[in-house]
Design a protein around this motif. Structure first.
Motif, short mmCIF file in Angstrom:
data_model
loop_
_atom_site.label_atom_id
_atom_site.label_comp_id
_atom_site.label_asym_id
_atom_site.label_seq_id
_atom_site.Cartn_x
_atom_site.Cartn_y
_atom_site.Cartn_z
N SER A 99 -41.88 -25.10 47.77
CA SER A 99 -40.78 -25.85 47.19
C SER A 99 -39.93 -24.72 46.51
O SER A 99 -38.57 -24.66 46.83
CB SER A 99 -41.33 -26.84 46.33
OG SER A 99 -40.09 -27.27 45.50
N GLU B 143 -38.36 -22.13 48.94
CA GLU B 143 -37.22 -22.93 49.79
C GLU B 143 -35.95 -23.21 49.12
O GLU B 143 -34.93 -22.98 49.87
CB GLU B 143 -37.81 -24.16 50.65
CG GLU B 143 -39.18 -24.01 51.53
CD GLU B 143 -39.03 -23.99 52.83
OE1 GLU B 143 -37.88 -23.84 53.24
OE2 GLU B 143 -39.93 -24.37 53.58
N ILE B 144 -36.35 -23.89 47.90
CA ILE B 144 -35.07 -24.10 47.32
C ILE B 144 -34.37 -22.55 46.74
O ILE B 144 -33.12 -22.61 47.20
CB ILE B 144 -35.30 -24.68 45.82
CG1 ILE B 144 -35.78 -26.00 46.36
CG2 ILE B 144 -34.40 -24.76 45.10
CD1 ILE B 144 -36.21 -26.99 45.36
N GLU C 207 -29.68 -20.38 46.27
CA GLU C 207 -28.80 -21.54 46.57
C GLU C 207 -28.72 -22.49 45.13
O GLU C 207 -27.75 -23.37 44.88
CB GLU C 207 -29.97 -22.67 47.11
CG GLU C 207 -30.14 -22.22 48.71
CD GLU C 207 -30.86 -21.11 49.11
OE1 GLU C 207 -31.23 -20.24 48.16
OE2 GLU C 207 -31.20 -20.64 50.08
N LEU D 226 -27.76 -33.55 49.70
CA LEU D 226 -28.71 -32.14 49.92
C LEU D 226 -28.52 -31.31 48.51
O LEU D 226 -29.57 -30.64 48.35
CB LEU D 226 -28.02 -31.49 50.98
CG LEU D 226 -28.26 -32.09 52.42
CD1 LEU D 226 -27.88 -31.34 53.71
CD2 LEU D 226 -30.02 -32.18 52.67
N THR D 227 -27.25 -31.20 47.88
CA THR D 227 -27.12 -30.29 47.05
C THR D 227 -27.93 -30.68 45.61
O THR D 227 -28.51 -30.14 44.91
CB THR D 227 -25.70 -30.20 46.43
OG1 THR D 227 -24.87 -30.05 47.75
CG2 THR D 227 -25.45 -29.13 45.60
N VAL E 269 -31.63 -30.15 45.37
CA VAL E 269 -31.93 -28.99 44.98
C VAL E 269 -32.18 -28.81 43.64
O VAL E 269 -33.17 -28.34 43.06
CB VAL E 269 -30.94 -27.77 45.48
CG1 VAL E 269 -30.91 -26.39 44.80
CG2 VAL E 269 -30.83 -27.61 46.99
N SER F 153 -38.39 -15.82 46.05
CA SER F 153 -37.30 -16.17 46.84
C SER F 153 -36.15 -15.02 46.98
O SER F 153 -35.20 -15.02 47.77
CB SER F 153 -36.57 -17.35 46.74
OG SER F 153 -35.69 -17.50 45.30
N VAL F 154 -36.23 -14.16 46.15
CA VAL F 154 -35.38 -13.03 46.06
C VAL F 154 -35.66 -11.95 46.94
O VAL F 154 -34.57 -11.12 47.24
CB VAL F 154 -34.70 -12.52 44.47
CG1 VAL F 154 -34.51 -13.61 43.58
CG2 VAL F 154 -36.01 -11.86 43.74
N ARG G 240 -38.48 -12.96 52.11
CA ARG G 240 -38.81 -14.42 51.82
C ARG G 240 -39.22 -15.18 53.07
O ARG G 240 -39.96 -16.04 52.81
CB ARG G 240 -37.51 -14.87 51.24
CG ARG G 240 -37.20 -16.42 51.02
CD ARG G 240 -35.82 -16.56 50.53
NE ARG G 240 -35.71 -18.17 50.15
CZ ARG G 240 -34.57 -18.67 50.09
NH1 ARG G 240 -33.53 -18.00 50.14
NH2 ARG G 240 -34.37 -20.04 49.62
N ILE H 137 -42.32 -17.41 53.29
CA ILE H 137 -42.50 -18.95 53.53
C ILE H 137 -43.17 -19.25 54.38
O ILE H 137 -44.01 -20.32 54.73
CB ILE H 137 -40.81 -19.44 53.73
CG1 ILE H 137 -39.94 -19.23 52.34
CG2 ILE H 137 -40.82 -20.88 54.28
CD1 ILE H 137 -38.35 -19.67 52.64
#
Lengths: 152, 381
Positions: free
Chosen positions: B70, B73-74, B78, B149-150, B153, B241-242, B246, B250
């Motif tokens: 999670s 993916e987030i 984002e 969706l926002t 997050v 995620s950076v 990535r 995932i």
């Protein structure tokens, strides 16, 4: 050319100088239609910050587009926004909606062997050649095969 | 143990798929597979004991992997891209959802710690079912779809942050200090990762091994500080995620998670479901489920309204944010394993959360269609 020799060469030595003018580029705010029309003849397109500039910020590949044109399917566990990007549902509007934001790159000073290993490890078929954040060329599987067969 | 796990995987896959076919979340099917394998059905008939230290261990790893995924993916990017409307709606969303949970606990006469724990369960939305419904209604690209969706997050991030702050044991000042140490380390590592993310190594699958190992270590670190292990794995996901790798990380995490660990977590949740808990939980369910649903509708609608959405669109955002699923179940099992609920209450709260998951998944598409269809004449493109 011998494969071993090729691995030892630097990327700048095998890059075709003219290639830089023929790179598939699109700016990140470009309409998705524009992206699609480039992909009618290319396998991928590099995304740059601004039109006419070469500061690279993403890539869109054939497989990203395949996912967009196939019937949309959500994974079992949905997190984040990525899985909601869809051509059919109007959420894929611009290049930046569908591009990979983090890109694996190589530099002109890297050896070809290293770049190829990086491609194998990351499951990629192309790498941008990047110097000071700007794209100056690309290494693709096709390109390497052409060099091996002496067609370049 | 081996036989049980093998059967569990097949059963979870089949029932999960059947649920997808009837447009319900696969997770529900996996929980039902667990109920089938649990003490009340397979246990009675075949004498199978699904719940064991081993299956619990796998379920715990499933939780870690789920939250790590999670976070990945987030993604940090984002979160940075969430605009003003998203932020305002999220803040209203999580604070009111939490408050409603707390009030429900308080009204039922539970102490503060228990009521806070109930509030935590109600925070994190799971938008999978909403996204599917909006797609069916061709409304995913509208302002409503975009805001949902926002908000989803930030919702997970804030939910995990609240969980970290409220679940600590001991002096409030000490808890705050530990939370500070955790987030300070997070920021420090984030800055460091920004610097080293382009270093090139030639060890095959190094990043994949490193990322998973780091998720476990960071979870252990969070746990050592008295926070929940899931806090560690979620933020480990954000950290990774950076990296340019990535997508690869995932894919790999989804692979092992979706095929093995995560379904076994949901099966374990189902197998822990106690039918006897149902008969004593009248008031709990009567308050828990409605408060969870209403809290989200009020919180998100209010936030959306303040962000200048039309009343009906704001209501649609609120309804779209009602479903609870993966993270709510993770929160409740984490709280149970931290010993926050007494034994009987633990069974009841777990059962209530499962009911919330089921009811919210069924109710959301129906209500969303009613609200959006009535609004369709005035809906923007």
């Amino acid at each position: 050319m011998n494969l071993k020799e090729l691995h030892e060469k630097k990327i700048k030595d095998i890059l075709d100088k003219k290639q830089v003018w023929n790179l598939p580029l699109v700016e990140k705010d470009a309409n998705i239609q524009e992206v699609l029309s480039i992909l009618t003849t290319r396998d991928h397109v590099w995304v740059v910050e601004e039109k006419g500039k070469r500061k690279i910020c993403g890539v869109i590949t054939e497989s990203d587009i395949l996912r967009l044109i196939a019937p949309h399917r959500l994974p079992k566990y949905v997190f984040g926004k990525r899985y909601s990007v869809s051509l059919h549902h109007g959420t894929a509007r611009k290049a930046c909606d569908v591009m990979h934001k983090q890109i694996i790159t190589c530099s002109p000073e890297d050896k070809v062997g290293e770049a190829l290993l990086r491609m194998v490890n990351a499951g990629l078929r192309r790498l941008p050649v990047v110097e000071n954040d700007e794209i100056v060329g690309e290494i693709t599987t096709h390109y390497i095969i052409q060099i091996l067969l002496g067609k370049r | 143990m081996l036989l049980e796990i093998g059967v569990a995987l097949i059963l979870a896959k089949i029932i999960g798929y059947a649920f997808e076919k009837i447009k319900q979340p696969a997770v529900l099917g996996e929980i039902i597979a667990g109920i089938v394998l649990g003490p009340f059905i397979a246990g009675r008939i075949f004498g199978i004991k699904y719940i064991s230290a081993e299956t619990e261990g796998i379920a715990q790893l499933g939780i870690i992997i789920l939250l790590f995924m999670s976070g990945l993916e987030i993604g940090v990017e984002e979160i940075k891209a969430v605009g003003k409307n998203g932020l305002i709606t999220s803040l209203f969303d999580v604070s009111i959802a939490f408050l409603f949970g707390y009030i429900a606990g308080n009204t039922l006469g539970y102490d503060m710690r228990t009521s806070i724990a109930i509030g935590n369960i109600m925070v994190a939305t799971s938008v999978g079912i909403t996204v599917k419904t909006l797609m069916e209604m061709k409304a995913l690209h509208t302002k409503v779809g975009e805001l949902i969706l926002t908000v989803a997050v930030l919702d997970d991030v804030l939910g995990i942050v609240i969980l970290s702050i409220t679940l600590g044991k001991g002096q409030p000042l000490m808890i705050l200090l530990k939370v500070f140490i955790f987030f300070f380390s997070f920021v420090l590592i984030l800055l460091l990762m920004g610097k080293i993310k382009n270093i090139k190594f030639h060890i095959p699958r190094l990043m994949l091994t490193l990322s998973l190992a780091f998720a476990l270590i960071f979870s252990a670190f969070a746990k050592r500080l008295g926070l929940a292990a899931v806090t560690g794995s979620f933020f480990a996901g954000l950290l990774f995620s950076v990296f340019p790798q990535r997508r690869r990380i995932i894919e790999f995490t989804r692979g092992i998670g979706e095929i093995f660990f995560i379904p076994l977590f949901f099966v374990w949740v189902g197998a822990s479901f106690d039918f006897y808990a149902l008969k004593d939980m009248g008031m709990l369910v009567l308050l828990f489920v409605p408060m969870a649903l209403i809290g989200k509708v009020i919180g998100c609608s209010l936030g959306a309204k303040i962000s200048k959405f039309k009343t009906r669109d704001a209501l649609a955002v609120g309804i779209g944010m009602m479903p609870r699923m993966e993270v709510a179940l993770v929160v409740v099992t984490t709280e149970i394993s931290m010993g926050i609920f007494s034994d009987a209450l633990a069974h009841q709260i777990l059962a209530a959360t499962i009911l919330l998951v089921i009811i919210s998944s069924i109710l959301t598409p129906i209500l969303l269609k009613i609200v959006k269809e009535k609004a369709s004449t005035s809906q923007e493109g």
